[in-house]
Enzyme design. Structure first.
Site, PDB file in Angstrom:
ATOM      1  N   GLY A 141       0.815  -1.220   0.000  1.00 45.44           N
ATOM      2  CA  GLY A 141       0.000   0.000   0.000  1.00 45.44           C
ATOM      3  C   GLY A 141       0.844   1.264   0.000  1.00 45.44           C
ATOM      4  O   GLY A 141       0.478   2.254   0.614  1.00 45.44           O
ATOM      5  N   SER A 147       0.389  -4.913  -4.897  1.00 45.20           N
ATOM      6  CA  SER A 147      -0.805  -5.703  -5.238  1.00 45.20           C
ATOM      7  C   SER A 147      -0.577  -6.444  -6.561  1.00 45.20           C
ATOM      8  O   SER A 147      -0.904  -7.633  -6.678  1.00 45.20           O
ATOM      9  CB  SER A 147      -2.057  -4.816  -5.320  1.00 45.20           C
ATOM     10  OG  SER A 147      -1.893  -3.797  -6.275  1.00 45.20           O
ATOM     11  N   ASP A 204       0.208  -1.828 -13.797  1.00 43.37           N
ATOM     12  CA  ASP A 204       1.083  -2.430 -12.788  1.00 43.37           C
ATOM     13  C   ASP A 204       1.342  -3.909 -13.053  1.00 43.37           C
ATOM     14  O   ASP A 204       2.473  -4.384 -12.971  1.00 43.37           O
ATOM     15  CB  ASP A 204       0.482  -2.270 -11.387  1.00 43.37           C
ATOM     16  CG  ASP A 204       0.502  -0.833 -10.902  1.00 43.37           C
ATOM     17  OD1 ASP A 204       0.825   0.047 -11.711  1.00 43.37           O
ATOM     18  OD2 ASP A 204       0.202  -0.604  -9.723  1.00 43.37           O
TER      19      ASP A 204
HETATM   20  N1  LIG Z   1       2.416  -9.914  -0.204  1.00 41.18           N
HETATM   21  C1  LIG Z   1       1.090  -9.740  -0.140  1.00 41.18           C
HETATM   22  N2  LIG Z   1       0.297 -10.650   0.487  1.00 41.18           N
HETATM   23  C2  LIG Z   1      -1.039 -10.477   0.539  1.00 41.18           C
HETATM   24  N3  LIG Z   1      -1.706  -9.427   0.016  1.00 41.18           N
HETATM   25  C3  LIG Z   1      -0.969  -8.508  -0.611  1.00 41.18           C
HETATM   26  C4  LIG Z   1       0.456  -8.609  -0.724  1.00 41.18           C
HETATM   27  N4  LIG Z   1       0.901  -7.553  -1.404  1.00 41.18           N
HETATM   28  C5  LIG Z   1      -0.189  -6.793  -1.686  1.00 41.18           C
HETATM   29  N5  LIG Z   1      -1.306  -7.356  -1.216  1.00 41.18           N
HETATM   30  C6  LIG Z   1      -2.678  -6.820  -1.319  1.00 41.18           C
HETATM   31  O1  LIG Z   1      -2.609  -5.585  -2.002  1.00 41.18           O
HETATM   32  C7  LIG Z   1      -3.011  -4.487  -1.147  1.00 41.18           C
HETATM   33  C8  LIG Z   1      -2.162  -3.256  -1.416  1.00 41.18           C
HETATM   34  O2  LIG Z   1      -2.429  -2.849  -2.747  1.00 41.18           O
HETATM   35  P1  LIG Z   1      -2.571  -1.350  -3.175  1.00 41.18           P
HETATM   36  O3  LIG Z   1      -3.499  -0.602  -2.277  1.00 41.18           O
HETATM   37  O4  LIG Z   1      -2.881  -1.381  -4.611  1.00 41.18           O
HETATM   38  O5  LIG Z   1      -1.109  -0.731  -2.939  1.00 41.18           O
HETATM   39  P2  LIG Z   1       0.257  -1.033  -3.723  1.00 41.18           P
HETATM   40  O6  LIG Z   1      -0.070  -1.885  -4.888  1.00 41.18           O
HETATM   41  O7  LIG Z   1       0.756   0.327  -4.120  1.00 41.18           O
HETATM   42  O8  LIG Z   1       1.179  -1.635  -2.734  1.00 41.18           O
HETATM   43  C9  LIG Z   1      -2.834  -5.030   0.262  1.00 41.18           C
HETATM   44  O9  LIG Z   1      -3.677  -4.367   1.196  1.00 41.18           O
HETATM   45  C10 LIG Z   1      -3.221  -6.511   0.075  1.00 41.18           C
HETATM   46  O10 LIG Z   1      -4.629  -6.694   0.056  1.00 41.18           O
HETATM   47  C1  LIG Z   2      -3.280   4.867  -9.606  1.00 41.84           C
HETATM   48  C2  LIG Z   2      -2.849   3.760 -10.577  1.00 41.84           C
HETATM   49  O1  LIG Z   2      -2.545   4.393 -11.826  1.00 41.84           O
HETATM   50  C3  LIG Z   2      -1.577   3.064 -10.092  1.00 41.84           C
HETATM   51  C4  LIG Z   2      -1.709   2.465  -8.727  1.00 41.84           C
HETATM   52  O2  LIG Z   2      -0.486   1.895  -8.289  1.00 41.84           O
HETATM   53  P1  LIG Z   2      -0.308   1.391  -6.809  1.00 41.84           P
HETATM   54  O3  LIG Z   2      -1.365   0.385  -6.515  1.00 41.84           O
HETATM   55  O4  LIG Z   2      -0.472   2.597  -5.902  1.00 41.84           O
HETATM   56  O5  LIG Z   2       1.073   0.836  -6.753  1.00 41.84           O
HETATM   57  C5  LIG Z   2      -3.996   2.782 -10.760  1.00 41.84           C
HETATM   58  C6  LIG Z   2      -3.873   1.864 -11.973  1.00 41.84           C
HETATM   59  O6  LIG Z   2      -3.193   2.218 -12.952  1.00 41.84           O
HETATM   60  O7  LIG Z   2      -4.507   0.808 -11.938  1.00 41.84           O
HETATM   61 MG   LIG Z   3      -1.665  -1.669  -6.259  1.00 41.79          MG
END
Ligand SMILES: Nc1ncnc2c1ncn2[C@@H]1O[C@H](COP(=O)(O)OP(=O)(O)O)[C@@H](O)[C@H]1O
Ligand SMILES: C[C@@](O)(CCOP(=O)(O)O)CC(=O)O
Ligand SMILES: [Mg+2]
Length: 387
Positions: A141, A147, A204
């Site tokens: 996050g 994710s 992503d």
């Molecule tokens: N290693 C992991 N194990 C389980 N869930 C994960 C893991 N990495 C990411 N996630 C899921 O993805 C979410 C974070 O995604 P997001 O809000 O898109 O942020 P980002 O992709 O920037 O880190 C976490 O809250 C969880 O639900």
């Molecule tokens: C905001 C966005 O452009 C990127 C999101 O990246 P992240 O989950 O914050 O790593 C959403 C997307 O492209 O799906």
């Molecule tokens: Mg993400």
């Protein structure tokens, strides 16, 4: 049999959020990975459980396969070669299975990851016991695509266990998938991202799957061959946020102000295109490296201004911008914003002393700084030993 997989996180150099609305974005994978290990019990084991171990989070989930089957078998799983969107109705059924795991409130964000896991596992493998262990170098996050790296590495391990996938299972060390398997993998990972993000652009999962630096628009990617050094300082403000909520917020703003927001998205499109042209153009060309870096810095500042217009900046990001500007360095948020990470271009001629000074000042604010390698290989799998 054990299958291991790893998939990289990413930085977005330009175009986050606008890419969800059809604009061009430029992103690069980074050398921080999410790792998945998948192990099936031997036939003699009398085991009916599917286990998901989130090692860094110290969380162990386990479901009875009979119970999962009772909930999902009407879908006709598995269907590994047909990536399918999980309907709202099925998400609700899976949510019941996830709720039973009593995830602590402080870690409730992981429930969307667990839901994506159950969808991808049952769709690709069906109703078979196994143990899946996940670890990650990436902060969750924070805008570095954890994710997507989770969905891509998980899908890679799942597909890697199937006989239909063309891989040399006697190979020792990391292996890459062939083009058509990568395309299938990327489509499945996108379905997982939909469960976590709501409305992802696909950027992503695509950069985590194929690696490199890519230009991406409406589901289509082009690889970019960089002709200049690109060194970025990544600052994690450690302010937690959730991509799903931020993406939804931008869509709501664009429904309230369609004309203004469409101009913002168009401006971002032009910025991403210009940025990719600069990165790709041969050096020495009409521009020196320093001139190219100055243009990139200007484009990053312009992109950051437009992200502010979209309502996704944050006071912690503004602190990073102010701090780096004191050293005449340009920054922008990366990923969904609302906290999370910022990027600062480190020009080639910048002295190590300045890098040290700016890093120290950012760390004094409570932030975490790192310099990651960018543009390497995408997802990989492994069946044998790793040296
Ligand atoms: N290693 C992991 N194990 C389980 N869930 C994960 C893991 N990495 C990411 N996630 C899921 O993805 C979410 C974070 O995604 P997001 O809000 O898109 O942020 P980002 O992709 O920037 O880190 C976490 O809250 C969880 O639900
Ligand atoms: C905001 C966005 O452009 C990127 C999101 O990246 P992240 O989950 O914050 O790593 C959403 C997307 O492209 O799906
Ligand atoms: Mg993400």
């Amino acid at each position: 049999m054990e299958v291991k997989a790893r998939a990289p996180g990413k930085i977005i150099l330009a175009g986050e959020h606008a890419v969800v609305h059809g604009s061009t974005a430029v992103a690069a994978c980074i050398d921080l990975y999410t790792y998945v290990s998948l192990r099936f019990p031997s036939d003699s084991d009398d085991d009916d459980t599917l286990k998901l171990v989130l090692k860094d989070m110290e969380l162990n989930f386990s479901w009875s396969v009979t119970r999962i089957k009772a909930t999902l078998s009407h879908l006709g799983s598995p269907f590994p070669s047909t990536p399918t969107t999980c309907s709202m109705e099925v998400i609700k059924s899976i949510a019941v299975l996830v709720d039973e795991q009593n995830i602590p409130e402080a870690k409730i964000g992981l429930s969307s990851g667990a839901t994506a896991f159950l969808w991808l596992y049952t769709s690709i493998i069906g109703f078979k016991p196994a143990t899946v262990v996940v670890t990650s170098d990436l902060p969750l996050g924070a805008g570095l695509g954890s994710s997507a790296a989770f969905c891509v590495s998980l899908t890679a391990a799942l597909l890697g266990s199937l006989n239909s996938v063309h891989l040399d299972k006697n190979h020792q060390g990391w292996l890459t998938y062939g083009e058509s398997d990568l395309d299938l993998l990327n489509k499945w990972a996108f379905e997982g991202e939909k469960i976590i993000h709501g409305k992802p652009s696909g950027l992503d999962n695509t950069v985590s799957t194929y690696g490199n630096i890519i230009k991406f628009r409406s589901g289509n990617m082009t690889c970019i061959k960089s002709n200049m050094p690109l060194k970025m300082l990544i600052t994690n403000t450690k302010v937690g946020r959730n991509t799903r909520a931020l993406v939804a917020g931008v869509s709501e703003r664009s429904m309230r102000h369609p004309d203004a927001m469409s101009s913002v998205f168009n401006a971002v499109d032009s910025i991403s295109k210009e940025l990719s042209t600069i990165i790709e153009s041969p050096t020495p060309d009409d521009l020196s490296i320093t001139e190219k870096e100055e243009r990139l810095e200007e484009l990053m500042e312009m992109n950051q201004g437009l992200l502010q217009c979209m309502g996704v900046s944050h006071s912690s990001i503004e602190t990073v911008l102010r701090t780096t500007l004191k050293f005449k360095l340009a920054s922008k948020l990366t990923g969904a914003g609302g906290g999370g990470c910022a990027l600062t271009l480190l020009p080639t001629l910048l002295s190590a002393t300045v890098v040290e000074k700016v890093t120290t000042e950012l760390e004094t604010c409570g932030f975490q700084c790192l310099i990651a390698g960018i543009g390497g290989t995408g997802v990989e799998v492994c069946f044998g030993g790793l040296s």
